[in-house]
Design an enzyme around this catalytic site. Structure first.
Site, PDB file in Angstrom:
ATOM      1  N   SER A 241       0.845  -1.179   0.000  1.00  0.00           N
ATOM      2  CA  SER A 241       0.000   0.000   0.000  1.00  0.00           C
ATOM      3  C   SER A 241       0.885   1.236   0.000  1.00  0.00           C
ATOM      4  O   SER A 241       2.093   1.165   0.234  1.00  0.00           O
ATOM      5  CB  SER A 241      -0.905  -0.015   1.243  1.00  0.00           C
ATOM      6  OG  SER A 241      -1.733   1.126   1.298  1.00  0.00           O
ATOM      7  N   CYS A 242       0.284   2.398  -0.278  1.00  0.00           N
ATOM      8  CA  CYS A 242       1.019   3.670  -0.233  1.00  0.00           C
ATOM      9  C   CYS A 242      -0.006   4.784  -0.178  1.00  0.00           C
ATOM     10  O   CYS A 242      -1.045   4.642   0.468  1.00  0.00           O
ATOM     11  CB  CYS A 242       1.948   3.806  -1.439  1.00  0.00           C
ATOM     12  SG  CYS A 242       1.111   3.746  -3.034  1.00  0.00           S
ATOM     13  N   GLY A 243       0.239   5.893  -0.855  1.00  0.00           N
ATOM     14  CA  GLY A 243      -0.736   6.971  -0.880  1.00  0.00           C
ATOM     15  C   GLY A 243      -1.852   6.732  -1.879  1.00  0.00           C
ATOM     16  O   GLY A 243      -3.028   6.886  -1.563  1.00  0.00           O
ATOM     17  N   GLY A 245      -1.324   4.007  -4.638  1.00  0.00           N
ATOM     18  CA  GLY A 245      -1.088   2.807  -5.430  1.00  0.00           C
ATOM     19  C   GLY A 245       0.039   2.892  -6.438  1.00  0.00           C
ATOM     20  O   GLY A 245       0.166   2.022  -7.300  1.00  0.00           O
ATOM     21  N   TRP A 271      -3.975   4.596   0.714  1.00  0.00           N
ATOM     22  CA  TRP A 271      -4.415   5.479   1.796  1.00  0.00           C
ATOM     23  C   TRP A 271      -5.414   6.538   1.326  1.00  0.00           C
ATOM     24  O   TRP A 271      -6.187   7.062   2.120  1.00  0.00           O
ATOM     25  CB  TRP A 271      -3.219   6.146   2.477  1.00  0.00           C
ATOM     26  CG  TRP A 271      -3.610   6.681   3.824  1.00  0.00           C
ATOM     27  CD1 TRP A 271      -3.804   7.986   4.187  1.00  0.00           C
ATOM     28  CD2 TRP A 271      -3.908   5.899   4.993  1.00  0.00           C
ATOM     29  NE1 TRP A 271      -4.201   8.067   5.504  1.00  0.00           N
ATOM     30  CE2 TRP A 271      -4.265   6.792   6.023  1.00  0.00           C
ATOM     31  CE3 TRP A 271      -3.903   4.527   5.264  1.00  0.00           C
ATOM     32  CZ2 TRP A 271      -4.618   6.367   7.302  1.00  0.00           C
ATOM     33  CZ3 TRP A 271      -4.244   4.105   6.542  1.00  0.00           C
ATOM     34  CH2 TRP A 271      -4.598   5.018   7.540  1.00  0.00           C
TER      35      TRP A 271
END
Length: 287
Positions: A241-243, A245, A271
């Site tokens: 996951s990240c901000g 994708g 996120w």
């Protein structure tokens, strides 16, 4: 996870140049994105690798029926657009971006998700190409012969919030977050307005900047050392996951290069989705 020998997903400028001289089925895709990734190198504007075709997953190869940014498109849309830009089932696809190895890993993973294994990432991207002394052009190739690409979406290469919630609740997968430690620990506000601070419960922070060196992926030894310090459960799958994708795909790539070969996937909403949904739980690091 078992560590097996695997095809190297990275290609150097020198290797690409050599293959261009020897092969005629290589498709070069520029997967650069307009928005600035945190800690991203300066983007090179107005230059591209000769014969490159634009691959815009922010506005084109994406799901246009959601408010979330650059979500993975439908199988039909991906196949239609891939054929229109000249990709065949036997094409060798090389993706790059204009600042290093920042946006291109997501493009690579999109093709992997569609079952196209013959896809490579130009390590270091356009800056590395220019540094190696190779020529650039000022426009993309637009005249193409329509291809016959026909991919099929593989399960769990891109996963949704409910799947991640289940993995989080059950502690049945390793969930890795590519955002900075400060964002993970809710020490700084999210760059997107309206998002809560914190992280997915039972997730692990691995800031994507840690796996890069001057816009290129670190060596296999360095990456293996980094992953060896994480509290991973080797028998479980890994989801990233990240901000939004994009940088999640950088640390997924790093895991591949470090030798992990088990099930992997990207939480596409990341996120941007999780932090905005009050129904989804968040964890805050206690100091």
């Amino acid at each position: 996870m078992d560590i097996k020998r695997m095809n190297q997903p990275l290609i150097s400028p020198e290797q690409l140049q050599q293959r261009l001289l020897e092969e005629n089925n290589i498709i070069i895709l520029d997967a650069s994105i307009e928005f600035q990734i945190p800690s991203e190198s300066e983007k090179i504007k107005g230059q591209m690798i000769p014969s490159a075709i634009r691959f815009d997953y922010d506005k084109d190869f994406c799901n246009k029926h959601t408010m979330l940014p650059h979500m993975f498109p439908s199988e039909k849309h991906f196949n239609t657009r891939a054929r229109e830009i000249g990709i065949n089932h036997d094409s060798t696809v090389v993706v790059y971006d204009n600042s290093g190895t920042f946006a291109s890993p997501r493009a690579w993973w999109m093709f992997m998700a569609m079952g196209h294994k013959n896809v490579y990432i130009l390590n270091g991207g356009l800056p590395a190409w220019i540094e190696a002394g190779y020529a650039t052009e000022t426009s993309y190739r637009t005249e193409v012969i329509p291809g016959n690409f026909e991919g099929h979406i593989h399960d769990n290469y891109f996963v949704n919030a409910q799947q991640i919630l289940s993995y989080s609740d059950d502690k049945s997968a390793n969930i890795l977050d590519a955002r900075s430690q400060a964002r993970f620990d809710s020490e700084v506000p999210e760059p997107r307005e309206g998002l809560r601070s914190g992280h997915i419960p039972n997730s692990i922070c691995l800031p994507f900047a840690q796996v890069l060196n001057a816009g290129k992926l670190k060596s296999q030894k360095e990456l293996s050392d980094i992953f060896s310090t994480l509290a991973l459960t080797p028998s479980q799958p890994m989801f990233f996951s990240c901000g939004s994708g994009v940088t999640a795909c950088i640390i997924l790539l790093a895991a591949k290069l470090a030798g992990y070969s088990g099930e992997m996937g990207v939480y596409d909403g990341s996120w941007t989705e999780w932090g905005a949904n009050e129904q989804l739980p968040i964890a805050v690091t206690k100091k």
